[in-house]
Design a protein around this motif. Structure first.
Motif, PDB file in Angstrom:
ATOM      1  N   ALA A 280       0.821  -1.209   0.000  1.00  0.00           N
ATOM      2  CA  ALA A 280       0.000   0.000   0.000  1.00  0.00           C
ATOM      3  C   ALA A 280       0.855   1.259   0.000  1.00  0.00           C
ATOM      4  O   ALA A 280       0.554   2.226  -0.704  1.00  0.00           O
ATOM      5  CB  ALA A 280      -0.938  -0.001   1.207  1.00  0.00           C
ATOM      6  N   SER A 281       1.931   1.263   0.767  1.00  0.00           N
ATOM      7  CA  SER A 281       2.799   2.440   0.846  1.00  0.00           C
ATOM      8  C   SER A 281       3.466   2.729  -0.497  1.00  0.00           C
ATOM      9  O   SER A 281       3.500   3.876  -0.953  1.00  0.00           O
ATOM     10  CB  SER A 281       3.859   2.238   1.931  1.00  0.00           C
TER      11      SER A 281
ATOM     12  N   VAL B 101      -9.171  -3.173   6.037  1.00  0.00           N
ATOM     13  CA  VAL B 101      -9.339  -1.726   5.943  1.00  0.00           C
ATOM     14  C   VAL B 101      -7.949  -1.109   5.949  1.00  0.00           C
ATOM     15  O   VAL B 101      -7.136  -1.390   6.830  1.00  0.00           O
ATOM     16  CB  VAL B 101     -10.187  -1.183   7.119  1.00  0.00           C
ATOM     17  N   VAL B 102      -7.685  -0.278   4.952  1.00  0.00           N
ATOM     18  CA  VAL B 102      -6.376   0.372   4.806  1.00  0.00           C
ATOM     19  C   VAL B 102      -6.551   1.870   5.024  1.00  0.00           C
ATOM     20  O   VAL B 102      -7.408   2.492   4.394  1.00  0.00           O
ATOM     21  CB  VAL B 102      -5.788   0.111   3.401  1.00  0.00           C
ATOM     22  N   ASP B 103      -5.733   2.433   5.909  1.00  0.00           N
ATOM     23  CA  ASP B 103      -5.688   3.883   6.114  1.00  0.00           C
ATOM     24  C   ASP B 103      -4.337   4.365   5.612  1.00  0.00           C
ATOM     25  O   ASP B 103      -3.302   3.818   5.990  1.00  0.00           O
ATOM     26  CB  ASP B 103      -5.857   4.233   7.594  1.00  0.00           C
ATOM     27  N   VAL B 104      -4.370   5.384   4.742  1.00  0.00           N
ATOM     28  CA  VAL B 104      -3.154   5.919   4.133  1.00  0.00           C
ATOM     29  C   VAL B 104      -3.043   7.396   4.503  1.00  0.00           C
ATOM     30  O   VAL B 104      -3.992   8.159   4.301  1.00  0.00           O
ATOM     31  CB  VAL B 104      -3.185   5.747   2.594  1.00  0.00           C
TER      32      VAL B 104
ATOM     33  N   ILE C  43     -10.090  -5.623  -0.693  1.00  0.00           N
ATOM     34  CA  ILE C  43      -9.977  -4.594   0.329  1.00  0.00           C
ATOM     35  C   ILE C  43     -11.351  -3.944   0.475  1.00  0.00           C
ATOM     36  O   ILE C  43     -11.940  -3.510  -0.510  1.00  0.00           O
ATOM     37  CB  ILE C  43      -8.930  -3.528  -0.075  1.00  0.00           C
ATOM     38  N   ARG C  44     -11.866  -3.872   1.710  1.00  0.00           N
ATOM     39  CA  ARG C  44     -13.176  -3.257   1.908  1.00  0.00           C
ATOM     40  C   ARG C  44     -13.098  -1.748   1.808  1.00  0.00           C
ATOM     41  O   ARG C  44     -13.947  -1.119   1.185  1.00  0.00           O
ATOM     42  CB  ARG C  44     -13.773  -3.659   3.246  1.00  0.00           C
ATOM     43  N   GLU C  45     -12.086  -1.138   2.422  1.00  0.00           N
ATOM     44  CA  GLU C  45     -11.964   0.321   2.413  1.00  0.00           C
ATOM     45  C   GLU C  45     -10.507   0.722   2.259  1.00  0.00           C
ATOM     46  O   GLU C  45      -9.625   0.089   2.806  1.00  0.00           O
ATOM     47  CB  GLU C  45     -12.460   0.927   3.735  1.00  0.00           C
ATOM     48  N   VAL C  46     -10.304   1.807   1.527  1.00  0.00           N
ATOM     49  CA  VAL C  46      -9.015   2.491   1.492  1.00  0.00           C
ATOM     50  C   VAL C  46      -9.321   3.936   1.854  1.00  0.00           C
ATOM     51  O   VAL C  46      -9.878   4.683   1.055  1.00  0.00           O
ATOM     52  CB  VAL C  46      -8.325   2.408   0.115  1.00  0.00           C
ATOM     53  N   ASN C  47      -8.999   4.306   3.078  1.00  0.00           N
ATOM     54  CA  ASN C  47      -9.264   5.651   3.578  1.00  0.00           C
ATOM     55  C   ASN C  47      -8.015   6.511   3.428  1.00  0.00           C
ATOM     56  O   ASN C  47      -6.939   6.115   3.856  1.00  0.00           O
ATOM     57  CB  ASN C  47      -9.679   5.597   5.052  1.00  0.00           C
ATOM     58  N   ILE C  48      -8.178   7.682   2.827  1.00  0.00           N
ATOM     59  CA  ILE C  48      -7.055   8.585   2.600  1.00  0.00           C
ATOM     60  C   ILE C  48      -7.141   9.738   3.588  1.00  0.00           C
ATOM     61  O   ILE C  48      -8.181  10.373   3.725  1.00  0.00           O
ATOM     62  CB  ILE C  48      -7.070   9.143   1.160  1.00  0.00           C
TER      63      ILE C  48
ATOM     64  N   GLY D 292       3.279   5.568   6.791  1.00  0.00           N
ATOM     65  CA  GLY D 292       2.066   6.223   6.330  1.00  0.00           C
ATOM     66  C   GLY D 292       0.906   5.298   6.052  1.00  0.00           C
ATOM     67  O   GLY D 292      -0.105   5.728   5.496  1.00  0.00           O
ATOM     68  N   VAL D 293       0.999   4.041   6.453  1.00  0.00           N
ATOM     69  CA  VAL D 293      -0.066   3.084   6.184  1.00  0.00           C
ATOM     70  C   VAL D 293      -0.424   2.331   7.464  1.00  0.00           C
ATOM     71  O   VAL D 293       0.445   1.917   8.213  1.00  0.00           O
ATOM     72  CB  VAL D 293       0.347   2.061   5.097  1.00  0.00           C
ATOM     73  N   LYS D 294      -1.717   2.158   7.673  1.00  0.00           N
ATOM     74  CA  LYS D 294      -2.221   1.372   8.799  1.00  0.00           C
ATOM     75  C   LYS D 294      -3.191   0.339   8.235  1.00  0.00           C
ATOM     76  O   LYS D 294      -4.110   0.681   7.492  1.00  0.00           O
ATOM     77  CB  LYS D 294      -2.929   2.286   9.797  1.00  0.00           C
TER      78      LYS D 294
END
Length: 120
Positions: free
Chosen positions: A24-25, A68-71, A104-109, A57-59
């Protein structure tokens, strides 16, 4: 661990969340308009000592068997934030799916900073 493939006769393939974070990063960093990935205080301290953190920068969270990915990104001044964010979402999702076959269900920016890019 996240189960990627299940072949009864061959066994299982599991992908560590850290691997998803690296993917993701890198995918987010490839998007035009993303200047930097925003890490934690620990990331900054580790970098001072020469340690490279590829998940900066990725969780990654597993919520009810969904990924769920947070960027967390810094965007270049003058770029359209919604367009950059959408491009990051699409690139992260498609790259993770291509490499792992995981949905991936969500990619939150999270845009945490704007940086003026100086041209040489």
């Amino acid at each position: 661990m996240v189960q990627a493939l299940n072949h009864e006769e061959l066994g299982q393939v599991e992908v560590a969340p850290e691997v998803l974070g690296v993917i993701a990063s890198i995918a987010a960093s490839e998007v035009e308009g993303v200047v930097d990935m925003h890490g934690t205080f620990y990331n900054a301290l580790a970098e001072k000592f020469g340690r490279v953190n590829y998940t900066k920068g990725v969780k990654i969270d597993m919520i009810n068997d969904a990924i769920v990915v947070d960027v967390y990104v810094t965007v270049a001044y003058g770029k359209a934030i919604p367009l950059v964010a959408e491009a990051v979402q699409e690139n992260v999702q498609s790259t993770i799916y291509t490499m792992t076959n995981l949905d991936i269900r969500e990619v939150n920016i999270h845009v945490v900073d704007i940086q003026i890019v100086k041209h040489a």
